[in-house]
Design a protein around this motif. Structure first.
Motif, short mmCIF file in Angstrom:
data_model
loop_
_atom_site.label_atom_id
_atom_site.label_comp_id
_atom_site.label_asym_id
_atom_site.label_seq_id
_atom_site.Cartn_x
_atom_site.Cartn_y
_atom_site.Cartn_z
N MET A 182 -0.45 27.80 11.03
CA MET A 182 0.19 27.92 9.76
C MET A 182 -0.70 29.30 8.38
SD MET A 182 0.53 25.18 7.04
CE MET A 182 -1.35 24.50 7.14
N TYR A 185 2.42 32.44 10.29
CA TYR A 185 3.43 32.32 9.66
C TYR A 185 3.78 33.59 8.54
CZ TYR A 185 4.75 27.71 11.78
OH TYR A 185 4.98 26.70 13.01
N THR A 269 8.69 17.87 13.22
CA THR A 269 8.53 18.61 11.50
C THR A 269 7.02 17.40 11.34
OG1 THR A 269 10.59 19.17 11.84
CG2 THR A 269 9.58 18.40 9.75
N ILE A 280 4.56 20.89 2.39
CA ILE A 280 4.73 21.80 3.41
C ILE A 280 5.24 20.95 4.29
CG2 ILE A 280 3.47 23.34 4.73
CD1 ILE A 280 1.54 23.62 3.31
N LEU A 282 6.64 21.92 7.85
CA LEU A 282 5.67 22.13 9.08
C LEU A 282 6.71 22.05 10.04
CD1 LEU A 282 4.16 25.16 10.30
CD2 LEU A 282 2.59 22.93 9.99
N PHE A 287 9.57 27.59 8.60
CA PHE A 287 8.32 26.45 7.10
C PHE A 287 9.01 26.39 5.93
CE2 PHE A 287 6.59 30.54 5.83
CZ PHE A 287 5.68 30.61 5.04
N TYR A 289 8.19 24.86 1.73
CA TYR A 289 7.75 24.47 0.68
C TYR A 289 7.34 24.24 -0.96
CZ TYR A 289 5.92 29.08 -0.63
OH TYR A 289 5.18 30.13 -1.81
N SER A 309 7.87 31.31 11.80
CA SER A 309 7.00 31.69 12.82
C SER A 309 6.87 32.42 13.03
CB SER A 309 7.10 30.68 14.16
OG SER A 309 8.16 30.40 14.81
#
Length: 377
Positions: A182, A185, A269, A280, A282, A287, A289, A309
Motif C-alpha cells: 500500500m 499507491y 479485491t 480500505i 484495495l 484503492f 478508503y 497503484s
C-alpha cells in the motif's frame, strides 16, 4: 417490562456477542441511537485507538497541514521542516483559541486571536506584548504533541500515548496484503462529507459485501458473485474479506504490464476494516478508503480518499483512468449514502428488531465483539 428493556446499551451489546457466530444477530438498536453509548465510544475507543488522518503523500511539503477532531480534541497534522509528519494540539496555549482550520500550507502556526506564533514543531516562536508578565517563559510554552506514525503510507494518530504502534498491532495486515504494498499507491483525491447515519452503520456497510448485488445494482453489483465471497475469521485489530472480481471493472485488476502478480492475485479485491474506523478497499489497480468519526448518534463525518497503484499511475491513460475510477466511486457513494441513511431511519422505529446475520456478515459480528471488548458492560 422485559429484561432487555432494562439493560444498558453496553450490557445489551455484551449479551449480543455472547453467542456463537452461527447464532448471531445484528447489534441492538440502542448501540446506534444512544447518546450515553456514544459518550462511552468517545472515551474508550476514539480517545484510545488509532485513527487515520489520510495518506502521507497528501502532505508532500514542509508546512503542509490538515486538521481533524479526535473525541472532541482539535488536532493539527503537518509535515515539519525536517520532513517528518507530526501531530499536535490545535489549541493556543494563551486563551485557548483553535489555531488552524481545514487544510493548507503555512510557514508558522499563528493564532488568529492574539497572534501567538508557533514553529512547525509546536514550540512557541513569539508572543506580542508579553514582556511585562513575569510568569511568561517562552521556552516553557509549546503545543502538546500527539502520537503520530506513518504506516504503509497511512497517517495514523492517537491521543493515547501508550497505544501499541500500528506496525506491531497491524502486522497481520502486512502479512495478508503485503504483496500489493500500500505504501506505493498514490492518493489522487480526498474529500470530506457528513451523512445522516450512525458511524457504525456505515462501518458495517463496508464490512459486508452481502449488500452489493442489490444496493449497488447500478454500479459494481454485477462485478462480484456472492458465491465467490470469502469471509474468514479476522483478528482483534481488524476484520477482512475478499472478492474475486471479473472483468466488469478492469481497473480493479492488475495492470497488463505487471508480471509480479500471479493468478488470483491479479483480480482479488480486499476489504480491510481496521478498527475502529479505517475502511480500505484495495485492488491491484486502485484503492479507496473511508475514515469515520461520529457526529452525534445520527451523523457521521467521513474522510473519503483514493487513488491508484504505481503501474496504473504510470500508464499513459492515467488521467482518463483516474477520472473513470472517481466517477464510479462517486456513484457507489450515492448508493451507500441512500442505503445507510435508510438503515438509521429504520433503527429509530419502535417496531424494529435486529435480525439474524448471514454467513457473509461475519465481519459485522467481529466488529461487535471489538466494540464489546472496549466498552465495559
Amino acid at each position: 417490562m422485559n429484561q432487555h428493556q432494562t439493560l444498558s446499551p453496553a450490557a445489551e451489546l455484551h449479551a449480543n456477542v455472547s453467542v456463537p457466530f452461527n447464532q448471531a444477530h445484528a447489534m441492538p438498536k440502542s448501540v446506534y441511537t444512544s447518546e450515553s453509548f456514544l459518550a462511552q465510544e468517545q472515551k474508550h475507543i476514539f480517545a484510545q485507538d488509532w485513527l487515520c488522518a489520510g495518506r502521507a503523500e497528501s502532505l508532500p511539503n514542509p508546512g503542509d497541514y490538515l486538521t481533524m477532531q479526535i473525541a472532541g480534541e482539535p488536532v493539527i497534522v503537518l509535515r515539519d521542516r525536517d520532513g517528518a509528519i507530526r501531530a499536535m494540539s490545535n489549541v493556543c496555549r494563551h486563551r485557548m483559541s483553535t489555531l488552524l482550520h481545514g487544510r493548507g500550507n503555512t510557514r508558522a502556526i499563528v493564532c488568529p486571536y492574539h497572534a501567538w506564533t508557533y514553529n512547525l514543531d509546536g514550540s512557541l516562536r513569539g508572543a506580542p506584548a508579553m514582556a511585562l508578565n513575569e510568569s511568561f517563559c517562552k521556552p516553557d510554552i509549546a503545543l502538546p504533541q500527539i502520537r503520530c506514525e506513518v504506516w504503509l503510507g497511512w497517517v495514523m494518530v492517537s491521543l493515547n500515548p501508550d497505544a501499541v504502534s500500528p506496525s506491531i498491532a497491524l502486522k497481520d495486515v502486512e502479512n495478508l496484503v503485503g504483496y500489493l504494498d500500500m505504501s506505493t499507491y498514490t492518493e489522487t483525491f480526498r474529500e470530506e462529507f457528513r451523512w445522516a447515519t450512525n458511524w457504525k452503520v456505515l462501518a458495517e456497510n463496508f464490512m459486508e459485501s452481502y449488500h452489493l448485488p442489490v444496493c449497488h445494482s447500478g454500479t459494481i453489483g454485477g462485478s462480484c458473485d456472492l458465491n465467490l465471497m470469502t469471509c474468514p475469521e479476522g483478528t482483534t485489530a481488524f476484520n477482512y474479506h475478499w472478492i474475486v472480481k471479473n472483468d466488469t471493472v478492469p481497473l480493479a485488476l492488475a495492470h497488463p504490464s505487471n508480471t509480479a502478480l500471479k493468478d488470483d492475485q491479479r483480480r482479488i479485491t480486499w476489504l480491510l476494516a481496521i478498527y475502529p474506523s479505517l475502511l480500505i478497499t484495495l485492488t491491484p489497480g486502485y484503492f479507496w478508503y473511508l475514515s469515520l468519526t461520529p457526529d452525534g448518534p445520527g451523523h457521521v463525518n467521513v474522510l473519503f480518499g483514493g487513488g491508484m497503484s504505481a503501474d496504473w499511475m504510470a500508464d499513459p491513460a492515467a488521467a482518463e483512468n483516474l477520472a473513470t475510477v472517481k466517477a464510479l466511486l462517486d456513484d457507489v457513494n450515492v448508493e451507500d449514502k441512500g442505503c445507510t441513511e435508510k438503515v438509521y431511519r429504520g433503527l429509530l422505529s419502535g417496531m424494529a428488531t435486529p435480525g439474524p446475520l448471514s454467513h457473509l456478515e461475519r465481519p459485522n459480528f467481529e466488529f461487535a465483539q471489538y466494540l464489546a471488548s472496549r466498552i465495559p458492560a
